[in-house]
Design an enzyme around this catalytic site. Sequence first.
Site, PDB file in Angstrom:
ATOM      1  N   SER A 170       3.776 -47.847 -24.313  1.00  0.00           N
ATOM      2  CA  SER A 170       4.131 -46.426 -24.311  1.00  0.00           C
ATOM      3  C   SER A 170       4.915 -46.070 -25.580  1.00  0.00           C
ATOM      4  CB  SER A 170       4.916 -46.104 -23.032  1.00  0.00           C
ATOM      5  OG  SER A 170       5.072 -44.708 -22.855  1.00  0.00           O
ATOM      6  N   ASP A 492      -4.938 -42.136 -19.071  1.00  0.00           N
ATOM      7  CA  ASP A 492      -4.235 -43.016 -18.130  1.00  0.00           C
ATOM      8  C   ASP A 492      -3.210 -42.252 -17.289  1.00  0.00           C
ATOM      9  OD1 ASP A 492      -2.091 -42.501 -19.810  1.00  0.00           O
ATOM     10  OD2 ASP A 492      -1.791 -44.573 -20.449  1.00  0.00           O
ATOM     11  N   HIS A 545      -0.745 -45.425 -16.421  1.00  0.00           N
ATOM     12  CA  HIS A 545       0.057 -45.688 -17.607  1.00  0.00           C
ATOM     13  C   HIS A 545       1.034 -46.860 -17.451  1.00  0.00           C
ATOM     14  CE1 HIS A 545       1.791 -44.658 -21.466  1.00  0.00           C
ATOM     15  NE2 HIS A 545       2.988 -44.559 -20.943  1.00  0.00           N
TER      16      HIS A 545
END
Length: 590
Positions: A170, A492, A545
Amino acid sequence: MAITGPLPDPPGVKLRKEGLTANHPVVLVPGIVTGGLELWEGRQCAEGLLGKRLWGGSFGEFYKRPLCWLEHISLDNETGLDPPGIRVRPVSGLVAADYFARGYFVWAVIIANLAHIGYEENSLHMVAYDWRLSFQNTEVRDQSLSRIKSNIELLVATHGGKKVVVVPHSMGVQYFLHFMKWVEAPAPMGGGGGSDWCAKHIKAVMNVGAPFLGSPKSIALHFSIEVRDIANLRAQAPGFLDKDVFGLQTFKHLMRMFRTWDATFSMVPKGGETIWGGLDWSPEMDSFNVSEKKGKNNSTHNAGQNTKSNVCNTKGVNYGRLLSFGKEWAETHSSKFERADFKNVAKGDKVANSSNCDIWLEYHEMGNKAIKAVADHKVYTAGSILDLLHYVAPKLMARGASHFSYGIADNLDDPKYGHYKYWSNPLETKLPNAPDMEIYSLYGVGLSTERGYIYKVATPSDCHIPFQIDTSVNGDSEDSCLKGGVFSSDGDETVPVISAGFMCSKGWRGKTRFNPSGIRTYIREYNHSPPANLLEGRGTQSGSHVDLLGNFALIEDVLRVAAGASGEDLGGDRVYTDIFKWSERINLQL
């Protein structure tokens, strides 16, 4: 972390049976909000909390003393650093981000599988940094970038010169991009490692859920502290989040807190209309259920996997309009309407009841005319969204603009790009001169992911945030991409495919001006499949995610590279979407 039930062997167990063992040291880089933070100095209301977690774990102190907690977890609104009398610092070690809260894994599954093939704390390092700070300020305040440099050098030195495999997740992806520029840049702005530091120390960077080019979610969060789930909750329970919950005005306090976290600016979409589309086009237009087809797949992970897509019918949707005030303006061709200029509209005619506010937000300084002007502009693209944010929150954006940039470089040899504010934008920097290094983008697909928003002007109230996602707006068909005021695309659930995939499919593919040494790049997409039963927990084939960090196929890819494999050994690219076709539609000088 027990993996139980009628499941295949976890990847670490499977690969150990094949004879794979720990080889290259591994460095994990957590993203925003997933790393623990603890208190080292506080105000009187925080008595008894010294050395305890304020972020991560049970969040018990939030429920006990919410205003005190908010005061300590926020940064100084002027400096972006510690408020006077408060010191909150990142937790160190693997425990910093193994679990976010009790029972909710982040890195724990990957750590356990690495352990299965022989990794331990001497060969596995978790980067600790304060994810609230701007990237350069993590060095200014905590010397976090220097610590990463020293720890990687130590890992390489104690493993016979074997280079590290770095796994950022991320926002950690952008943080590590910043690090790779910082470590080679001369002091005092950089780490002084020299132009060959990355080539000497890094085997591969395996980016997971990478928001290389930002995420539209960050726009909604900065604009109205909303995303799809929050907007839906607000619609189902009107007024609940606007009232005093636990003794605080929830939305306003959350926005004030969020707007002190300078790192959030790193997630604003980069590349403008060239990447994200304009008023009447976007790279993903005219696709349908883009993840439903079988991808190029040279492994056995997805054999028999449920490949039914959760993504809507994108045909005719113009994602270039990231924010629209009304469905009509989201759909009407730009030649059929005019937009009022908002930038020169004077502020200052106070909103009703704004004088009662004890929670400072720049919205309270706008006034009714300015709010109307923002709505009358009708539509905002990635090219105008920065103008919007600068207009509604000039002090906030002035601070953000000193640390981050969102453009596309005309000439990467211009000395100005030596400044740290460009280092996390892959469109304004060059990759290291490290031709033997590999860069991967590993990301989930097949999930509805926020790509644009329909807004409305909210009903004025005390200390109100004047703009809201209009959850009453839906598309005209059951499979429409517009639901509850949110346009969705493939991704995602947090990062759209175009952001995660473009750099490795085109921007860095081969020798380009952004990748002058020709570092090899690979895309590995993981098509989402929900848990087959309760025993799978959050799923071993998830493309979501965070849950992606528990995806067996992804973990196996990471373990194989750590054990010595190359991208070609993995089978090269594995794709389910039209990322290569979409990337070709993006007219970017390479």
